[in-house]
Scaffold this motif. Structure first.
Motif, PDB file in Angstrom:
ATOM      1  N   ARG A   1      86.808  22.460  51.947  1.00 37.24           N
ATOM      2  CA  ARG A   1      88.040  23.058  51.429  1.00 37.24           C
ATOM      3  C   ARG A   1      89.020  21.866  50.965  1.00 37.24           C
ATOM      4  NH1 ARG A   1      93.647  21.297  52.654  1.00 37.24           N
ATOM      5  NH2 ARG A   1      94.814  23.046  52.219  1.00 37.24           N
ATOM      6  N   ASP A   2      88.848  20.777  51.554  1.00 34.07           N
ATOM      7  CA  ASP A   2      89.387  19.422  51.178  1.00 34.07           C
ATOM      8  C   ASP A   2      89.138  18.974  50.056  1.00 34.07           C
ATOM      9  OD1 ASP A   2      90.818  19.392  53.556  1.00 34.07           O
ATOM     10  OD2 ASP A   2      89.566  17.709  54.542  1.00 34.07           O
ATOM     11  N   ALA A   3      87.686  19.007  49.393  1.00 30.94           N
ATOM     12  CA  ALA A   3      87.039  18.854  48.185  1.00 30.94           C
ATOM     13  C   ALA A   3      87.952  19.735  47.160  1.00 30.94           C
ATOM     14  CB  ALA A   3      85.565  19.012  48.262  1.00 30.94           C
ATOM     15  N   LEU A   4      88.106  21.021  47.201  1.00 30.48           N
ATOM     16  CA  LEU A   4      88.647  21.715  46.203  1.00 30.48           C
ATOM     17  C   LEU A   4      90.042  21.212  46.096  1.00 30.48           C
ATOM     18  CD1 LEU A   4      87.536  25.143  47.100  1.00 30.48           C
ATOM     19  CD2 LEU A   4      86.434  23.633  45.599  1.00 30.48           C
ATOM     20  N   VAL A   5      90.949  20.923  47.155  1.00 27.56           N
ATOM     21  CA  VAL A   5      92.179  20.544  47.131  1.00 27.56           C
ATOM     22  C   VAL A   5      92.262  19.369  46.404  1.00 27.56           C
ATOM     23  CG1 VAL A   5      94.199  20.008  48.248  1.00 27.56           C
ATOM     24  CG2 VAL A   5      92.901  22.070  49.064  1.00 27.56           C
ATOM     25  N   GLU A   6      91.339  18.111  46.849  1.00 24.41           N
ATOM     26  CA  GLU A   6      91.371  16.818  46.099  1.00 24.41           C
ATOM     27  C   GLU A   6      91.164  16.943  44.659  1.00 24.41           C
ATOM     28  OE1 GLU A   6      89.165  12.597  46.820  1.00 24.41           O
ATOM     29  OE2 GLU A   6      88.727  14.327  48.127  1.00 24.41           O
ATOM     30  N   ALA A   7      90.236  17.975  44.349  1.00 24.84           N
ATOM     31  CA  ALA A   7      89.923  18.102  42.765  1.00 24.84           C
ATOM     32  C   ALA A   7      91.080  18.368  42.049  1.00 24.84           C
ATOM     33  CB  ALA A   7      88.596  19.077  42.742  1.00 24.84           C
ATOM     34  N   LYS A   8      92.181  19.237  42.505  1.00 21.45           N
ATOM     35  CA  LYS A   8      93.232  19.529  41.879  1.00 21.45           C
ATOM     36  C   LYS A   8      94.446  18.468  42.377  1.00 21.45           C
ATOM     37  CE  LYS A   8      93.645  21.847  39.020  1.00 21.45           C
ATOM     38  NZ  LYS A   8      93.260  21.451  37.693  1.00 21.45           N
ATOM     39  N   GLY A   9      94.173  17.297  42.663  1.00 24.74           N
ATOM     40  CA  GLY A   9      95.199  16.304  43.021  1.00 24.74           C
ATOM     41  C   GLY A   9      95.983  16.539  44.267  1.00 24.74           C
ATOM     42  N   GLY A  10      95.445  17.209  45.009  1.00 26.40           N
ATOM     43  CA  GLY A  10      96.063  17.756  46.299  1.00 26.40           C
ATOM     44  C   GLY A  10      96.936  19.147  46.659  1.00 26.40           C
ATOM     45  N   ASP A  11      96.875  19.720  45.335  1.00 24.91           N
ATOM     46  CA  ASP A  11      97.493  20.992  45.089  1.00 24.91           C
ATOM     47  C   ASP A  11      96.676  22.006  45.639  1.00 24.91           C
ATOM     48  OD1 ASP A  11      99.417  22.999  44.404  1.00 24.91           O
ATOM     49  OD2 ASP A  11      99.469  22.605  42.409  1.00 24.91           O
ATOM     50  N   ALA A  12      97.028  22.707  46.577  1.00 34.74           N
ATOM     51  CA  ALA A  12      96.097  23.862  47.131  1.00 34.74           C
ATOM     52  C   ALA A  12      96.343  25.003  46.353  1.00 34.74           C
ATOM     53  CB  ALA A  12      96.111  24.169  48.604  1.00 34.74           C
TER      54      ALA A  12
END
Length: 362
Positions: A279-290
C-alpha cells in the motif's frame, strides 16, 4: 518526484541477481496457495479535495473607508465580502491514466487470463466515453524475470519440449527484468512474439493502432509458473525502472491517475513485504497522494463463506485482500472465479472518473 527508494530497491537487487533472473523460473513446487481468511480490517479514510470558504475573524473588527461622502451618488456601492476565487477548481487528471497490469502466469491462470482479455475492450470503451481526450499508458509488468528454458537452450528451429518457444530469438536487456514492461511474453499459452507497440516503448500509449490486439499480446503471459503480483507491482513502479533510460521510462506521469490491476488466483503469500508495504509503495509512487491511485485486485475468494471459488477457511492471511482493504475507498476486490470481469472493470471505470475529477497533481 522521488519514489520507492526502500522496499523496491531491495526487490530490484534480488530481481537483477545474476543478470538473467532465472532463479525464479522453476519455483513450481507450489501448486496451491495457503488458504485462509483475512483477519485484518481496513482503516478507511475519506479525503476531500474541496476547500470550505472561510470568513476572516478580523472582518468583524474592520470598518469601511470613510474617504467618500456618505450622501454622494457617485460612491462605489458596497459589494460586501468578495470571495477569493483562488486558482479555480482542481485541474483533475484530464483523462491522463497510467494503467499497470500485473498478471500471474501460474499454470492455473490460463482461463483467467482469457477472461481478463475478454473484459478489456469494454473497460477501455467506458473510459474513452468518460474522457473526451483519453490519454493512457498501459503496461503489463514482467512477473517472471527470465528469458528462455533450459530445455530449449541452443535450439535453432523448434524446441522439442516447447514447440511454440521462439527459437533463435535474442532477448532485449529488459526482457529479463522483473517489473519491466512485457513486450515479448514467452512460454506455454503465451504470445511468443514481439508485440508491436507504436510508441517504441515497453508500454502502450494513446494513439496505438488496434489497442485491443496490442493489449492481448502483452497480457498473454502464458503459464510459465511465475506469480508474486504484489512484489512485481512494487518493482514496476520503482524509480530504478521508471528513470530516464530505464525499462519503464516515462510510464508514470506526475499529472496522471495511477490505476493498478493485479490478478492472481492465490493469496500471493510469497511476495516480498507486507500488505501495508505494498500500500505504501503505491502511495509513494504518487508523491504521497493516496487519492491518486485506484487499485483492482482479482483473486481467489475462498476465504468468503459465499465466495464463488468455494469456501476453504484456514488461518492464513489473504494478503491480496488485505492490500485491497488498506487502499479503500479507492480499491475493489473481485473474485477470480467469476465468469467474466466486466462488472469489476465497469465499477473501477466509475472510480477512475470520480478520482480523476478531484485529482490534484503534486
Amino acid at each position: 518526484m522521488p519514489r520507492l527508494t526502500s522496499l523496491a530497491a531491495v526487490l530490484l537487487a534480488a530481481a537483477c541477481n545474476g543478470g538473467d533472473g532465472q532463479e525464479t523460473v522453476f519455483s513450481t513446487s507450489i501448486t496451491t496457495a495457503p488458504m485462509g481468511s483475512s483477519s485484518s480490517t481496513s482503516s478507511t479514510s475519506t479525503s476531500t479535495t474541496s476547500s470550505e470558504a472561510s470568513t476572516s475573524a478580523s472582518s468583524e473588527n474592520s470598518t469601511s473607508s470613510t474617504s467618500s461622502t456618505s450622501g454622494s451618488t457617485g460612491a462605489i456601492p458596497d459589494l460586501g465580502l468578495i470571495p477569493d476565487g483562488g486558482d479555480g477548481p482542481p485541474p483533475g487528471c484530464k483523462g491522463k491514466v497510467d494503467l499497470l497490469f500485473t498478471i500471474s502466469s501460474h499454470p492455473t491462470m490460463e482461463i483467467k487470463q482469457a477472461r481478463l482479455k475478454a473484459s478489456f475492450p469494454g473497460f477501455m470503451a467506458t473510459l474513452e466515453s468518460e474522457f473526451a481526450d483519453f490519454d493512457y499508458h498501459i503496461l503489463s509488468s514482467n512477473t517472471s524475470g527470465f528469458w528462455g528454458y533450459p530445455s530449449c537452450v541452443g535450439c535453432q528451429d523448434i524446441c522439442a519440449d516447447l514447440p511454440e518457444y521462439p527459437c533463435g530469438t535474442s532477448p532485449e536487456p529488459c526482457d529479463s527484468i522483473r517489473g519491466a514492461g512485457v513486450t515479448y511474453p514467452i512460454g506455454k499459452h503465451a504470445s511468443n512474439q514481439r508485440c508491436e507497440l507504436a510508441s517504441g516503448l515497453r508500454y502502450i500509449t494513446a494513439g496505438q493502432p488496434m489497442t485491443e490486439d496490442a493489449f492481448t499480446c502483452i497480457a498473454s503471459m502464458g503459464t510459465n509458473g511465475a506469480d508474486g503480483v504484489a512484489e512485481t507491482t512494487v518493482l514496476a513502479l520503482a524509480d530504478d525502472l521508471d528513470a530516464p533510460g530505464a525499462c519503464n521510462e516515462g510510464f508514470l506521469r506526475d499529472d496522471a491517475l495511477l490505476v493498478v490491476v493485479a490478478i492472481q488466483d492465490t493469496y500471493d503469500p510469497f511476495s516480498e513485504g507486507t500488505a501495508k508495504d505494498w500500500r505504501d509503495a503505491l502511495v509513494e509512487a504518487k508523491g504521497g497522494d493516496a487519492d491518486a491511485v485506484v487499485l483492482l485486485v482479482i483473486s481467489t475468494d475462498v476465504d468468503e463463506p459465499v465466495g464463488l471459488c468455494g469456501y476453504k477457511p484456514n488461518n492464513s492471511e489473504h494478503k491480496l485482500r488485505t492490500w485491497t482493504e488498506l487502499m479503500q475507498p479507492n480499491a475493489l476486490f473481485g473474485s477470480i472465479c467469476a465468469e467474466g470481469y466486466d462488472d469489476y472493470f465497469a465499477t473501477v471505470a466509475k472510480m477512475i472518473k470520480s478520482q480523476c475529477d478531484v485529482f490534484v497533481p503534486q
